[in-house]
Design a protein around this motif. Structure first.
Motif, PDB file in Angstrom:
ATOM      1  N   ASP A  23       5.002  -8.216   9.262  1.00  0.00           N
ATOM      2  CA  ASP A  23       4.734  -8.767   7.793  1.00  0.00           C
ATOM      3  C   ASP A  23       4.852  -7.764   6.706  1.00  0.00           C
ATOM      4  O   ASP A  23       4.766  -7.985   5.419  1.00  0.00           O
ATOM      5  N   SER A  24       5.399  -6.495   7.076  1.00  0.00           N
ATOM      6  CA  SER A  24       5.521  -5.443   6.054  1.00  0.00           C
ATOM      7  C   SER A  24       7.133  -5.048   5.976  1.00  0.00           C
ATOM      8  O   SER A  24       7.766  -5.949   5.882  1.00  0.00           O
ATOM      9  N   HIS A  62     -12.392  -2.406   6.677  1.00  0.00           N
ATOM     10  CA  HIS A  62     -11.234  -2.102   6.259  1.00  0.00           C
ATOM     11  C   HIS A  62     -10.367  -1.302   7.485  1.00  0.00           C
ATOM     12  O   HIS A  62      -9.212  -1.280   7.679  1.00  0.00           O
ATOM     13  N   THR A  67      -2.637  -5.173   7.698  1.00  0.00           N
ATOM     14  CA  THR A  67      -2.229  -4.289   6.582  1.00  0.00           C
ATOM     15  C   THR A  67      -1.842  -5.000   5.393  1.00  0.00           C
ATOM     16  O   THR A  67      -1.866  -4.487   4.228  1.00  0.00           O
ATOM     17  N   GLY A  68      -1.762  -6.427   5.414  1.00  0.00           N
ATOM     18  CA  GLY A  68      -1.554  -7.129   4.232  1.00  0.00           C
ATOM     19  C   GLY A  68      -2.976  -7.198   3.366  1.00  0.00           C
ATOM     20  O   GLY A  68      -3.133  -6.940   2.082  1.00  0.00           O
ATOM     21  N   THR A  69      -4.328  -7.029   4.121  1.00  0.00           N
ATOM     22  CA  THR A  69      -5.340  -6.929   3.570  1.00  0.00           C
ATOM     23  C   THR A  69      -5.687  -5.670   2.896  1.00  0.00           C
ATOM     24  O   THR A  69      -6.174  -5.312   1.712  1.00  0.00           O
ATOM     25  N   ARG A  71      -3.285  -3.513   1.695  1.00  0.00           N
ATOM     26  CA  ARG A  71      -2.305  -3.363   0.704  1.00  0.00           C
ATOM     27  C   ARG A  71      -2.916  -4.188  -0.438  1.00  0.00           C
ATOM     28  O   ARG A  71      -3.010  -3.552  -1.651  1.00  0.00           O
ATOM     29  N   LYS A  72      -3.521  -5.288  -0.378  1.00  0.00           N
ATOM     30  CA  LYS A  72      -4.043  -6.001  -1.557  1.00  0.00           C
ATOM     31  C   LYS A  72      -5.432  -5.418  -1.866  1.00  0.00           C
ATOM     32  O   LYS A  72      -5.477  -5.645  -3.430  1.00  0.00           O
ATOM     33  N   GLN A  73      -6.322  -4.932  -1.262  1.00  0.00           N
ATOM     34  CA  GLN A  73      -7.475  -4.401  -1.457  1.00  0.00           C
ATOM     35  C   GLN A  73      -7.732  -2.773  -1.855  1.00  0.00           C
ATOM     36  O   GLN A  73      -8.399  -2.323  -2.769  1.00  0.00           O
ATOM     37  N   THR A  76      -2.502  -1.847  -4.069  1.00  0.00           N
ATOM     38  CA  THR A  76      -2.376  -2.574  -5.193  1.00  0.00           C
ATOM     39  C   THR A  76      -3.365  -2.758  -6.198  1.00  0.00           C
ATOM     40  O   THR A  76      -3.988  -4.060  -6.356  1.00  0.00           O
ATOM     41  N   ILE A  77      -3.959  -1.800  -6.736  1.00  0.00           N
ATOM     42  CA  ILE A  77      -5.199  -1.848  -7.642  1.00  0.00           C
ATOM     43  C   ILE A  77      -4.830  -1.184  -8.837  1.00  0.00           C
ATOM     44  O   ILE A  77      -4.175  -0.369  -9.106  1.00  0.00           O
ATOM     45  N   TRP A  96     -15.307  -4.268  -9.333  1.00  0.00           N
ATOM     46  CA  TRP A  96     -14.185  -4.512  -8.445  1.00  0.00           C
ATOM     47  C   TRP A  96     -14.962  -4.524  -7.257  1.00  0.00           C
ATOM     48  O   TRP A  96     -15.845  -3.572  -6.968  1.00  0.00           O
TER      49      TRP A  96
END
Length: 113
Positions: A23-24, A62, A67-69, A71-73, A76-77, A96
């Motif tokens: 996925d990455s 966490h 890894t997608g979660t 990256r999102k949380q 990319t903030i 947040w």
């Protein structure tokens, strides 16, 4: 029975790692060029291990997240690092949801001796 259960659990962990990598960075795999494949594989391993370490330092949720979660949380903030009076300060968005977990990660990685 116990040996088979242990084997299947270990197999499931490896499958989860492969799914995360696909996925990455390994989504770009395979290229027609060996050096490009080599570079992507090294970068995929490095980023996977760093994300896993960051997830473990952040919170229990966490530590087990994909890894997608992560990256999102966590990656990319819209945060800003400021420096005043020789102190590093982290400015996070108001309200947040993962603020406490991210501040724990930041405090753990920026401890001074």
């Amino acid at each position: 029975m116990h040996t088979a259960d242990k084997y299947h659990r270990e197999h499931a962990i490896i499958e989860q790692v492969f799914a995360d990598l696909n996925d990455s960075a390994l989504a770009h795999f395979p290229s027609g060029r060996f050096p490009a494949n080599h570079a992507w594989l090294i970068l995929a391993c490095l980023t996977h291990n760093l994300l896993r370490a960051a997830g473990c330092l952040t919170s229990g949720f966490h530590a087990k997240a994909r890894t997608g979660t992560l990256r999102k949380q966590l990656i990319t903030i819209p945060a800003r690092i400021t420096r005043t009076a020789r102190r590093i300060t982290l400015r996070l968005p108001a309200n947040w949801p993962w603020q406490a977990a991210y501040q724990a990660l930041f405090a753990t990685t920026h401890r001074t001796a």
